[in-house]
Structures are given as structure tokens and as C-alpha cells.
Design an enzyme around this catalytic site. Structure first.
Site, short mmCIF file in Angstrom:
data_model
loop_
_atom_site.label_atom_id
_atom_site.label_comp_id
_atom_site.label_asym_id
_atom_site.label_seq_id
_atom_site.Cartn_x
_atom_site.Cartn_y
_atom_site.Cartn_z
N GLY A 14 0.82 -1.21 0.00
CA GLY A 14 0.00 0.00 0.00
C GLY A 14 0.85 1.26 0.00
N LEU A 106 -1.98 2.03 12.89
CA LEU A 106 -2.25 3.28 12.17
C LEU A 106 -3.73 3.59 12.15
N SER A 108 -6.49 7.21 11.91
CA SER A 108 -6.72 8.26 10.92
C SER A 108 -7.36 9.46 11.61
N SER A 109 -7.25 10.62 10.98
CA SER A 109 -7.77 11.85 11.59
C SER A 109 -9.29 11.86 11.64
N CYS A 110 -9.94 10.93 10.93
CA CYS A 110 -11.42 10.94 10.91
C CYS A 110 -12.00 10.40 12.22
N TYR A 137 -15.75 3.43 9.43
CA TYR A 137 -14.28 3.36 9.38
C TYR A 137 -13.70 3.97 10.65
N LYS A 141 -11.39 2.28 13.65
CA LYS A 141 -10.09 2.83 14.04
C LYS A 141 -10.05 3.15 15.54
N PRO A 164 -2.41 9.59 11.58
CA PRO A 164 -1.96 10.47 10.48
C PRO A 164 -3.11 11.30 9.92
N THR A 165 -2.80 12.46 9.41
CA THR A 165 -3.74 13.28 8.66
C THR A 165 -3.90 12.67 7.27
N HIS A 180 -8.92 9.08 -2.53
CA HIS A 180 -9.00 10.33 -1.76
C HIS A 180 -8.89 11.51 -2.71
N ASP A 270 -19.47 17.05 1.20
CA ASP A 270 -18.28 17.78 1.64
C ASP A 270 -17.55 17.03 2.75
N1 LIG Z 1 -4.37 7.18 2.68
C1 LIG Z 1 -4.64 8.07 3.61
O1 LIG Z 1 -4.94 9.25 3.34
C2 LIG Z 1 -4.54 7.67 5.07
C3 LIG Z 1 -4.71 8.68 6.02
C4 LIG Z 1 -4.63 8.34 7.37
C5 LIG Z 1 -4.38 7.03 7.75
N2 LIG Z 1 -4.21 6.08 6.81
C6 LIG Z 1 -3.99 4.70 7.28
O2 LIG Z 1 -2.78 4.17 6.75
C7 LIG Z 1 -2.92 2.75 6.57
C8 LIG Z 1 -2.58 2.37 5.15
O3 LIG Z 1 -3.33 3.17 4.28
P1 LIG Z 1 -2.92 3.25 2.73
O4 LIG Z 1 -3.35 4.59 2.24
O5 LIG Z 1 -1.50 2.81 2.57
O6 LIG Z 1 -3.88 2.14 2.09
P2 LIG Z 1 -3.69 1.28 0.74
O7 LIG Z 1 -2.74 1.97 -0.17
O8 LIG Z 1 -5.07 0.98 0.28
O9 LIG Z 1 -3.00 -0.07 1.26
C9 LIG Z 1 -3.73 -0.93 2.08
C10 LIG Z 1 -2.94 -2.19 2.24
O10 LIG Z 1 -3.68 -3.05 3.11
C11 LIG Z 1 -3.59 -4.36 2.59
N3 LIG Z 1 -4.82 -5.10 2.90
C12 LIG Z 1 -6.09 -4.69 2.76
N4 LIG Z 1 -6.94 -5.67 3.12
C13 LIG Z 1 -6.16 -6.74 3.49
C14 LIG Z 1 -6.43 -8.05 3.94
N5 LIG Z 1 -7.69 -8.49 4.08
N6 LIG Z 1 -5.39 -8.87 4.22
C15 LIG Z 1 -4.11 -8.42 4.07
N7 LIG Z 1 -3.79 -7.19 3.65
C16 LIG Z 1 -4.81 -6.36 3.36
C17 LIG Z 1 -3.42 -4.25 1.09
O11 LIG Z 1 -2.63 -5.38 0.69
P3 LIG Z 1 -2.48 -5.90 -0.84
O12 LIG Z 1 -1.92 -4.75 -1.62
O13 LIG Z 1 -1.52 -7.06 -0.74
O14 LIG Z 1 -3.85 -6.32 -1.29
C18 LIG Z 1 -2.68 -2.93 0.95
O15 LIG Z 1 -1.31 -3.17 0.84
C19 LIG Z 1 -4.36 2.41 6.96
O16 LIG Z 1 -4.40 1.95 8.29
C20 LIG Z 1 -5.07 3.74 6.84
O17 LIG Z 1 -6.18 3.80 7.72
C21 LIG Z 1 -4.29 6.34 5.47
C1 LIG Z 2 -7.95 10.34 5.70
C2 LIG Z 2 -9.26 9.92 5.06
O1 LIG Z 2 -10.15 11.03 5.06
C3 LIG Z 2 -11.37 10.70 4.42
O2 LIG Z 2 -12.23 11.81 4.57
P1 LIG Z 2 -12.05 13.02 3.60
O3 LIG Z 2 -10.78 13.73 3.92
O4 LIG Z 2 -13.31 13.83 3.62
O5 LIG Z 2 -11.96 12.26 2.22
P2 LIG Z 2 -11.64 12.69 0.74
O6 LIG Z 2 -12.28 11.66 -0.14
O7 LIG Z 2 -10.18 12.91 0.57
O8 LIG Z 2 -12.47 14.09 0.50
C4 LIG Z 2 -11.98 15.29 1.01
C5 LIG Z 2 -12.79 16.43 0.44
O9 LIG Z 2 -12.44 16.57 -0.95
C6 LIG Z 2 -13.60 16.69 -1.73
N1 LIG Z 2 -13.34 16.25 -3.12
C7 LIG Z 2 -13.37 17.06 -4.20
N2 LIG Z 2 -13.16 16.36 -5.33
C8 LIG Z 2 -12.96 15.06 -4.94
C9 LIG Z 2 -12.69 13.86 -5.66
O10 LIG Z 2 -12.62 13.83 -6.90
N3 LIG Z 2 -12.53 12.73 -4.92
C10 LIG Z 2 -12.62 12.73 -3.56
N4 LIG Z 2 -12.42 11.57 -2.90
N5 LIG Z 2 -12.90 13.85 -2.83
C11 LIG Z 2 -13.07 15.01 -3.53
C12 LIG Z 2 -14.62 15.83 -0.99
O11 LIG Z 2 -15.94 16.17 -1.40
C13 LIG Z 2 -14.32 16.21 0.45
O12 LIG Z 2 -14.93 17.44 0.77
C14 LIG Z 2 -12.10 9.56 5.08
O13 LIG Z 2 -13.24 9.24 4.28
C15 LIG Z 2 -11.21 8.37 5.24
O14 LIG Z 2 -11.86 7.58 6.13
C16 LIG Z 2 -9.84 8.74 5.78
O15 LIG Z 2 -9.97 9.09 7.14
#
Ligand SMILES: NC(=O)c1ccc[n+]([C@@H]2O[C@H](COP(=O)([O-])OP(=O)(O)OC[C@H]3O[C@@H](n4cnc5c(N)ncnc54)[C@H](OP(=O)(O)O)[C@@H]3O)[C@@H](O)[C@H]2O)c1
Ligand SMILES: C[C@@H]1O[C@H](OP(=O)(O)OP(=O)(O)OC[C@H]2O[C@@H](n3cnc4c(=O)[nH]c(N)nc43)[C@H](O)[C@@H]2O)[C@@H](O)[C@H](O)[C@@H]1O
Length: 308
Positions: A14, A106, A108-110, A137, A141, A164-165, A180, A270
Site C-alpha cells: 500500500g 495506524l 486516521s484523523s477521521c 471506518y 479505528k 496520520p492526517t 481520496h 463535503d
Molecule cells: N491514505 C490516507 O490518506 C490515510 C490517512 C490516514 C491514515 N491512513 C492509514 O494508513 C494505513 C494504510 O493506508 P494506505 O493509504 O496505505 O492504504 P492502501 O494503499 O489501500 O493499502 C492498504 C494495504 O492493506 C492491505 N490489505 C487490505 N486488506 C487486506 C487483507 N484483508 N489482508 C491483508 N492485507 C490487506 C493491502 O494489501 P495488498 O496490496 O496485498 O492487497 C494494501 O497493501 C491504513 O491503516 C489507513 O487507515 C491512510
Molecule cells: C484520511 C481519510 O479522510 C477521508 O475523509 P475526507 O478527507 O473527507 O476524504 P476525501 O475523499 O479525501 O475528501 C476530502 C474532500 O475533498 C472533496 N473532493 C473534491 N473532489 C474530490 C474527488 O474527486 N474525490 C474525492 N475523494 N474527494 C473530492 C470531498 O468532497 C471532500 O470534501 C475519510 O473518508 C477516510 O476515512 C480517511 O480518514
């Protein structure tokens, strides 16, 4: 962490897991344990128990989860709750049973209340109602945070929780519906540019504010905290700065060199109006982010172009 220790990175393919993997390799760790979800489905309790029994990792970064943006969270509500509870319950419990020295969960800010005062302090957890779109979600968390603290209380486990944010960077998810905002806008602006379109649709009003941290900065913070943070309760990881979605879209237009218009789709949610992290606890420990948004967007775009 000793360089010859066995370190398990759950979710190593990931965006976050691969950044942590890269960081550990750079730091010279010799035994980094990884499994894809098809090799080890972390929702399978028996398979996880057997894996930990056989491998006995010393340290665990739990970066495996079901992850997505606002529409994905609001569409697959049951999956986000069930899969994240199953994954974290299995990994955290098996880490305890097999004597893992330290585990990082890990979150999340949500997890913070929708209308909590800003910036968000760690103490604001569970002081108000959550944002509806990602409540399943967030509940999962929060359960993970409480599970780490409960295993510390009852069994003395050194399991820490980091919040993390919003993140972006290499290996991000660019799915048109499930991603996202930042990767989604990179993809949409790129496609508008290459297809000579005159406008890009932005979901919602554009007025919510969001904070963005580059995933390799996050990995550096995770490594720093694995080395230096051994307390109960969560700790925020962010930049301490945010901007409106509209300004983010204008910045992405600028970095990618697209001169079309932005159109706002009010039919899309939003979500939380603002979720700026208070990162004073982390800064006091001595860690600060390095990569600012314009540079990070350019790096993420290079990665996007190399993969699509
Ligand atoms: N992205 C963000 O903005 C964000 C923000 C705050 C916190 N986080 C946290 O950071 C962490 C990683 O997020 P990410 O953005 O890196 O997500 P990601 O790119 O979607 O990666 C998720 C990973 O989880 C693995 N996974 C999912 N379901 C699984 C299962 N059933 N068994 C084994 N592995 C599984 C996937 O493995 P495979 O690739 O092998 O399928 C993938 O490598 C999460 O805890 C998330 O809540 C993310
Ligand atoms: C860190 C993540 O934050 C997430 O909340 P959150 O920031 O609103 O999630 P996002 O999907 O990043 O959306 C953030 C803001 O961006 C707007 N936005 C505008 N254009 C787009 C678009 O094309 N795609 C997306 N996805 N959004 C878009 C969306 O409406 C929202 O107000 C949580 O749902 C997860 O659980 C996680 O916690």
C-alpha cells in the site's frame, strides 16, 4: 529496534506500507517480513494466528486496512467496519499471544468529532459525534486505538497508536470513485489536460479544509515514533497546515500546467468541514515534516505518470 530484528510490515504494497518498507530498507534492516493479501488474508483469524506462531516477528507496523475516500467510505459502510475490525483484531491479538516487542497501529484523523475545536488535540477523541460518511471506518479505528491501550493495561503490551492526517504520495490509490481527493484531482486534471478538456469537476463545494502529509514523511515519523514513543493514548502526525479543497485544486492545476476551469459538483458530500491536526505533541518529541505540498504534488504526479 535492533537492525537484525524481524520486522513485519502489514500492508507493504500500500501507499503507507510501501513507504515504511522503503524507510526500513534505507535504515539497513535485514529481516523485513511481508505478505500480500492473497498470501495472507488478515481477516482470517486462524491464518493470522498460524503466521505469527511460525514467524514470531519482533516488531509490527500495522499498515494493512480497507482504505478509501469519502464516497468509498459512504458506499461500502459495512465493509469498512467489518474488514478493518477483523484485520486489526487478528493482528493485535496475535502480536500479544506471540510476544511481539512493539506494535504500531495506524489510525486516521477521521476518528475525531466532526465539529471538534481546531486544531484537533488527541484529547478530543470521543468527545462528540462523528462525520456520518466515514463513521464505520472511524469506529473501527477507534476500536483499534482502545484495543492497543487495553492490551497495554492488561498484558503490558507496548502497542502504540498513531493518527496520520490525509496522506498522498507514491503508490497512492487513483481509482476514480474510491480514491481520496488529492490523487483523484491529480488524475482528473491530468486526463483533462491530455484530452484537451476545458474543465475539471471537483466534488462538493470546495470549501472544506484539509491537511496533507507526504507518505514518505509519514513513514519517517512512524520510524521515529517506533524508536521514541512508548506511551498509551494516540499521537497525531501531520504538517499543522491546511487549505481549502478549492485551493488544493488550483494548486494541482498549477503544478500540472492545466488552464481549464474548475466546476463544483454539489451532489457530492463535503464531509468534515475541517480536520487540522494539532501536532505539538509530535513536534515536542523532535519530529517535523520535510516535504511541502507543491513539491509533494509534483513527486506524486511523476509517480502517477510512471504507472498509468
Ligand atoms: N491514505 C490516507 O490518506 C490515510 C490517512 C490516514 C491514515 N491512513 C492509514 O494508513 C494505513 C494504510 O493506508 P494506505 O493509504 O496505505 O492504504 P492502501 O494503499 O489501500 O493499502 C492498504 C494495504 O492493506 C492491505 N490489505 C487490505 N486488506 C487486506 C487483507 N484483508 N489482508 C491483508 N492485507 C490487506 C493491502 O494489501 P495488498 O496490496 O496485498 O492487497 C494494501 O497493501 C491504513 O491503516 C489507513 O487507515 C491512510
Ligand atoms: C484520511 C481519510 O479522510 C477521508 O475523509 P475526507 O478527507 O473527507 O476524504 P476525501 O475523499 O479525501 O475528501 C476530502 C474532500 O475533498 C472533496 N473532493 C473534491 N473532489 C474530490 C474527488 O474527486 N474525490 C474525492 N475523494 N474527494 C473530492 C470531498 O468532497 C471532500 O470534501 C475519510 O473518508 C477516510 O476515512 C480517511 O480518514
Amino acid at each position: 529496534m535492533e537492525k537484525n530484528a524481524k520486522v513485519y510490515v502489514a500492508g507493504h504494497r500500500g501507499m503507507v506500507g510501501s513507504a515504511i518498507y522503503r524507510k526500513l530498507q534505507k535504515e539497513g534492516f535485514e529481516h523485513i517480513l511481508v505478505k500480500t493479501s492473497s498470501e495472507l488474508d488478515l481477516r482470517n483469524q486462524e491464518a493470522v494466528a498460524q503466521f505469527f506462531e511460525e514467524e514470531k516477528p519482533d516488531y509490527v507496523f500495522l499498515a494493512a486496512a480497507k482504505v478509501g475516500g469519502i464516497v468509498a467510505n459512504n458506499t461500502y459502510r459495512a465493509d469498512f467496519l467489518y474488514e478493518n475490525l477483523a484485520i486489526q483484531n487478528n493482528v493485535i491479538h496475535s502480536a500479544y499471544v506471540n510476544g511481539v516487542k512493539k506494535l504500531m497501529f495506524l489510525g486516521s484523523s477521521c476518528i475525531y468529532p466532526k465539529m471538534a475545536p481546531q486544531p484537533l488535540k488527541e484529547d478530543y477523541l470521543l468527545t462528540g459525534t462523528l462525520e456520518h460518511t466515514n463513521e464505520p471506518y472511524a469506529i473501527a479505528k477507534i476500536a483499534g486505538i482502545k484495543m492497543c491501550d487495553a492490551y497495554r493495561d492488561q498484558y503490558g503490551c507496548n502497542f502504540i497508536s498513531v493518527m496520520p492526517t490525509n496522506l498522498y504520495g507514491y503508490n497512492d490509490n487513483y481509482h476514480p470513485q474510491n480514491s481520496h481527493v488529492l490523487p483523484a484531482l491529480i488524475r482528473k486534471v491530468h486526463e483533462a489536460k491530455v484530452n484537451n478538456e476545458k474543465q475539471v469537476t471537483v466534488w462538493g463545494s470546495g470549501s472544506p479544509l484539509r491537511e496533507f502529509l507526504f507518505a514518505d514523511d509519514l513513514a519517517d515519523a512512524c520510524y521515529f515514533l517506533m524508536e521514541n514513543y512508548n506511551e498509551p493514548n494516540l499521537i497525531n502526525i501531520g504538517t499543522g497546515h491546511d487549505l481549502t479543497i478549492k485551493d488544493l485544486a488550483l494548486l494541482i492545476k498549477d503544478v500540472l500546467g492545466f488552464d481549464g476551469e474548475l466546476v463544483f459538483d454539489a451532489s457530492k458530500p463535503d464531509g468534515t468541514p475541517r480536520k487540522l491536526m494539532d501536532v505539538s505533541k509530535l513536534h515536542a518529541l523532535g519530529w517535523k515534516h520535510q516535504i511541502e505540498l507543491p513539491e509533494g504534488i509534483a513527486l506524486a504526479y511523476q509517480d502517477f505518470e510512471s504507472r498509468y
